[in-house]
Structure formats: structure tokens, C-alpha cells
Design an enzyme around this catalytic site. Structure first.
Site, PDB file in Angstrom:
ATOM      1  N   GLY A 132      33.609  35.105  43.475  1.00 39.96           N
ATOM      2  CA  GLY A 132      34.926  34.523  43.181  1.00 39.96           C
ATOM      3  C   GLY A 132      34.904  33.715  41.897  1.00 39.96           C
ATOM      4  O   GLY A 132      34.247  32.687  41.831  1.00 39.96           O
ATOM      5  N   SER A 139      33.141  43.845  42.029  1.00 33.99           N
ATOM      6  CA  SER A 139      34.014  44.047  43.191  1.00 33.99           C
ATOM      7  C   SER A 139      35.080  45.086  42.850  1.00 33.99           C
ATOM      8  O   SER A 139      35.849  44.905  41.890  1.00 33.99           O
ATOM      9  CB  SER A 139      34.717  42.737  43.568  1.00 33.99           C
ATOM     10  OG  SER A 139      35.866  43.052  44.359  1.00 33.99           O
ATOM     11  N   MET A 150      31.205  31.543  48.943  1.00 37.57           N
ATOM     12  CA  MET A 150      32.488  31.839  48.300  1.00 37.57           C
ATOM     13  C   MET A 150      32.830  30.741  47.301  1.00 37.57           C
ATOM     14  O   MET A 150      32.764  29.554  47.623  1.00 37.57           O
ATOM     15  CB  MET A 150      33.605  31.956  49.337  1.00 37.57           C
ATOM     16  CG  MET A 150      33.501  33.157  50.270  1.00 37.57           C
ATOM     17  SD  MET A 150      33.478  34.736  49.410  1.00 37.57           S
ATOM     18  CE  MET A 150      35.123  34.771  48.689  1.00 37.57           C
ATOM     19  N   GLY A 184      41.455  38.780  43.881  1.00 45.26           N
ATOM     20  CA  GLY A 184      40.646  38.651  42.671  1.00 45.26           C
ATOM     21  C   GLY A 184      41.385  37.777  41.662  1.00 45.26           C
ATOM     22  O   GLY A 184      42.540  37.407  41.874  1.00 45.26           O
TER      23      GLY A 184
HETATM   24  C1  DX5 Z   1      37.934  37.566  47.053  1.00 43.99           C
HETATM   25  C2  DX5 Z   1      36.842  38.636  47.027  1.00 43.99           C
HETATM   26  C3  DX5 Z   1      36.093  38.634  45.731  1.00 43.99           C
HETATM   27  C4  DX5 Z   1      36.990  38.942  44.534  1.00 43.99           C
HETATM   28  C5  DX5 Z   1      36.275  38.602  43.265  1.00 43.99           C
HETATM   29  O1  DX5 Z   1      38.394  37.421  48.356  1.00 43.99           O
HETATM   30  O2  DX5 Z   1      35.911  38.400  48.058  1.00 43.99           O
HETATM   31  O3  DX5 Z   1      35.039  39.598  45.791  1.00 43.99           O
HETATM   32  O4  DX5 Z   1      37.314  40.307  44.538  1.00 43.99           O
HETATM   33  O5  DX5 Z   1      37.193  38.765  42.230  1.00 43.99           O
HETATM   34  P1  DX5 Z   1      37.063  37.858  40.904  1.00 43.99           P
HETATM   35  O6  DX5 Z   1      35.658  38.104  40.395  1.00 43.99           O
HETATM   36  O7  DX5 Z   1      38.119  38.393  39.993  1.00 43.99           O
HETATM   37  O8  DX5 Z   1      37.263  36.440  41.319  1.00 43.99           O
END
Ligand code: DX5
Ligand code: ZN
Length: 232
Positions: free
Chosen positions: A178, A12, A141, A148
Site C-alpha cells: 500500500g 499488484s 498493510m 490502489g
Molecule cells: C489494497 C491492496 C494493495 C494495493 C496496492 O487493498 O491490498 O495491494 O493494490 O496498490 P498501491 O501500490 O497503488 O497502493
């Protein structure tokens, strides 16, 4: 893109350097990313703001793999055409974004983009029973959307297993998003997921000037996933 359920890692860019998206996209693809995950946030459906269609259009020429656009916006229908025009290969809308997810998926497919539906942690798998025939992907999710670096919500594992059961032999990817890292990815693979979004777990320790850690991080997640596949 022919359908296959092999392991896909989709970093992401929400965790990328916001002053260097082009170079960051090139770096993660050079370091082994299968897809590029673009988190669109509107400050209404989620308490954060990120990329409009012009930004996604600017990312497009740098993406050589597959641009997976995750719309955390409500309403979503008025913007589908613009994100498709911007070059999204996959457009994922949230089940919770409005009263007519069936129509939203029809609209996404109507643009020629692949269509995905995302489920927040509090939404049961059964909610999408009548939407699966319009989906190329279900996004489960494993954090509450918006940021993140959040803690993985373990109930996502069971939900993945339920979605996998519901899908049967339809050609539908299951993506988890996530808190995915080498420690959390294994149970998700065993439950039936095939696509893994990772922001902080990919970008940590690296930079455009020093992209090596991106590759190490992607390989670590992939190794844990492949290991779980072998053990399943
Ligand atoms: C959260 C986003 C995810 C996030 C993932 O709302 O949809 O894509 O960027 O980040 P990590 O992997 O750090 O949890
Ligand atoms: Zn996302």
C-alpha cells in the site's frame, strides 16, 4: 521455494488493465517482477469487489514466478480450499477477518500453500505473537485495504521493525502493501521488510502495448530498496 530475505517486488494486478490480465501478468514478469500479487476483495471486509477463484485459476497459467493471493475477505475459512485449488502459491488472510486466525493459518498450510497473515494499519504487531510459528509471511498493510493509489501510512515502518524483532531467525518474510514507491520503500527495508507490493507505482505510465515503464518503475523501487539495504 527456498527461503531468502533478498528484496522482492510484487506488483499488484489491482492496478493492471482489467481487460488484459494474462498479457499484463506476462508483461510485469518480463519487466522484472519477482512475484505477482493478487488482491481478492469481497465488498464486505473491504468496500471493493475483485477476483473469485475462477479468475485466479485463469491467471495461474500466466504466472511463471510466484502467485501471492491476498484475501481481503471475511469469513475467509470457507474459501481457502478454493483459492488453493485455483493455484495460489501463497495465501494471505487478514488477522481481522475472524475470531480464529490460528485455525485459518492451519487450514492454509493444510492445502500445501504458503501461509501469510495480514495486519491492517490499526492492528498492533503484538496481535500475531502466537501465530508466527504458522506463518511463512507477515503482511504489514501501509494503507487501509480496498483500493490502489492510496497515501502511504508511515506508522507501518515502526510496525515492520516490531514484527522483525518478533520474528527473530525464523524463516518468515515481511511484506508491505500500500503506497509503496521509491520514496517510501527505503525506511521499510531499513526496518526489516523484504517483500514489497506496488500497484500504482509499477503500472503508472505503461500498458501491455508499452510495458517499458513497468520495468523502469520496478527498477526504481528495487534500486531504492537495495540502496537502503547497503546503507543499513
Ligand atoms: C489494497 C491492496 C494493495 C494495493 C496496492 O487493498 O491490498 O495491494 O493494490 O496498490 P498501491 O501500490 O497503488 O497502493
Ligand atoms: Zn494487496
Amino acid at each position: 521455494m527456498s527461503f531468502d530475505r533478498s528484496i522482492k517486488i510484487a506488483p499488484s494486478i489491482l492496478s493492471a488493465d482489467f481487460a488484459n490480465f494474462g498479457e499484463e501478468i506476462q508483461a510485469i514478469e518480463a519487466q522484472g517482477a519477482d512475484w505477482v500479487h493478487v488482491d481478492v476483495m469481497d465488498g464486505h471486509f473491504v468496500p471493493n469487489l475483485t477476483f473469485g477463484p475462477p479468475a485466479v485459476k485463469a491467471f495461474r497459467p500466466h504466472v511463471k514466478t510466484f502467485m501471492d493471493v491476498h484475501l481481503m475477505i471475511a469469513p475467509v475459512d470457507p474459501y481457502i480450499e478454493a483459492y488453493a485449488e485455483a493455484g495460489a502459491d501463497m495465501i494471505v488472510a487478514h488477522f481481522e477477518a475472524g475470531p480464529h486466525p490460528h485455525r485459518t493459518l492451519q487450514a492454509i498450510r493444510g492445502t500445501g500453500a504458503k501461509a501469510g497473515i495480514a495486519l491492517n494499519p490499526g492492528t498492533p504487531a503484538g496481535a500475531i505473537e502466537y501465530l508466527l510459528d504458522l506463518c511463512d509471511m507477515v503482511l504489514v498493510m501501509s494503507v487501509n485495504p480496498g483500493f490502489g493509489g492510496q497515501k502511504f501510512i508511515h506508522s507501518a515502518v515502526d510496525k515492520v521493525a516490531q514484527v522483525r524483532e518478533m520474528i527473530g531467525d525464523r524463516e518468515i518474510h515481511i511484506q508491505v502493501d500500500g503506497g509503496v514507491d521509491p520514496a517510501t520503500v527505503g525506511p521499510l527495508v531499513a526496518a526489516g521488510a523484504d517483500c514489497f507490493v506496488a500497484g500504482s507505482a509499477v503500472f503508472r505510465g505503461g500498458s501491455v502495448q508499452n510495458p517499458g515503464p513497468y520495468g523502469e518503475n520496478i527498477r526504481a523501487i528495487r534500486a531504492a530498496a537495495e540502496g537502503a539495504l547497503k546503507a543499513a
